[in-house]
Design a protein around this motif. Sequence first.
Motif, short mmCIF file in Angstrom:
data_model
loop_
_atom_site.label_atom_id
_atom_site.label_comp_id
_atom_site.label_asym_id
_atom_site.label_seq_id
_atom_site.Cartn_x
_atom_site.Cartn_y
_atom_site.Cartn_z
N ILE A 226 0.84 -1.21 0.00
CA ILE A 226 0.00 0.00 0.00
C ILE A 226 0.87 1.25 0.00
N ALA A 227 1.93 1.26 0.82
CA ALA A 227 2.83 2.42 0.86
C ALA A 227 3.47 2.63 -0.50
N GLY A 228 3.90 1.55 -1.15
CA GLY A 228 4.49 1.67 -2.48
C GLY A 228 3.49 2.18 -3.50
N GLN B 268 -9.16 -1.85 6.20
CA GLN B 268 -9.26 -0.81 7.23
C GLN B 268 -8.16 -0.90 8.29
N PRO B 269 -7.86 -2.09 8.86
CA PRO B 269 -6.79 -2.13 9.86
C PRO B 269 -5.42 -1.72 9.29
N LEU B 270 -5.19 -2.03 8.01
CA LEU B 270 -3.92 -1.66 7.39
C LEU B 270 -3.81 -0.15 7.26
N LEU B 271 -4.90 0.50 6.81
CA LEU B 271 -4.88 1.95 6.68
C LEU B 271 -4.78 2.62 8.05
N GLN B 272 -5.38 2.01 9.06
CA GLN B 272 -5.26 2.55 10.41
C GLN B 272 -3.82 2.50 10.90
N MET C 33 1.29 5.67 11.82
CA MET C 33 2.68 5.99 11.49
C MET C 33 2.82 7.36 10.82
N GLY C 34 1.70 8.11 10.75
CA GLY C 34 1.76 9.47 10.22
C GLY C 34 1.62 9.59 8.73
N PRO D 140 1.22 15.09 2.99
CA PRO D 140 2.09 15.56 1.90
C PRO D 140 3.57 15.33 2.18
N ALA D 141 3.95 15.31 3.45
CA ALA D 141 5.36 15.12 3.79
C ALA D 141 5.88 13.76 3.34
#
Length: 301
Positions: free
Chosen positions: A207-209, A240-244, A249-250, A270-271
């Motif tokens: 998801i982060a990638g 949902q738990p993954l996005l939470q 983690m900001g 945005p950071a």
Amino acid sequence: MRVRPPKNWQPSSDCQYALDRVGRGAALIENLSICLLGGIQPEPIRKIAGDTQDDGLLQRLFPIVLHPASQGTDAPAPPVAARYGDLIHALRNPAPIAGGGTFLQFDSDAQKVRRRLEAEHLRMQSTETISRKLASHIGKYDGLFVRLCIVWHCVENAQATQVPQHITAATAERVAAFLHGFLLRHAFAFYAGVLGLSEDHDRLSAIAGHILARRLERITNRDVQRGDKAMRSLRDQDIQPLLQQLAAMGWLERIDGPRPSSAPHWIVNPAVHSRFSARAKAERERRDEARRVLASLTGDA
């Protein structure tokens, strides 16, 4: 395997261990110690950490998290390799300690460095955001600092006819910089990244990638499911738990839908895009390369 000790080496009674076995009889191990050096993939070490008894062995290891493998080159070894070999031979036959001493000790300024680091380690261990395993690992740093100071001191005086008895503050500061500037950073990456995310690690990384590669400013469940194959099989209750976790983690901020039954969407910090710009470029290149490889295999290239 038995390693021949240096000429001047004498076993310490603190390292001795009496072994008594019915089938093999009794024996005295003069120097009971072991060193581990090896490599392992993230998934196996996560399983080992999750399945084994938490007896402190893992926390005594000092992990180094490597970059992904790249294409190698057939080149001669640099001169530093030969110098390293000479150094190891010199350390196996150390010079005597100056003044006929039998032990090394910190000078007064080096003691201040040691006490400063000890206070920092206690503070880090008591921080709530640090996991129990990482806190236990940091608890080994006081002893490691002393041992590394001995190594640094002997390396710096490897060619001397006598090894100074006192370890200086300059040496202690160099070790402190290595301990906190290198080993501790890898420990954070290992315990928070490799172990901390456990079985969700691959999904969170995917998801982060996806967020970085697509330069997303917001993300929904459907966006997640449109990602790579590791994400397409996820259901809403899995997402949902993954996005939470990413929000914790900001990375994300939750925005509730217009109705209680509406699924929320998430605003991307945005950071994230500025801080991980290099990672975003690498992720886009990786995905483009994967598409090219797949196209060539299917004849669509």
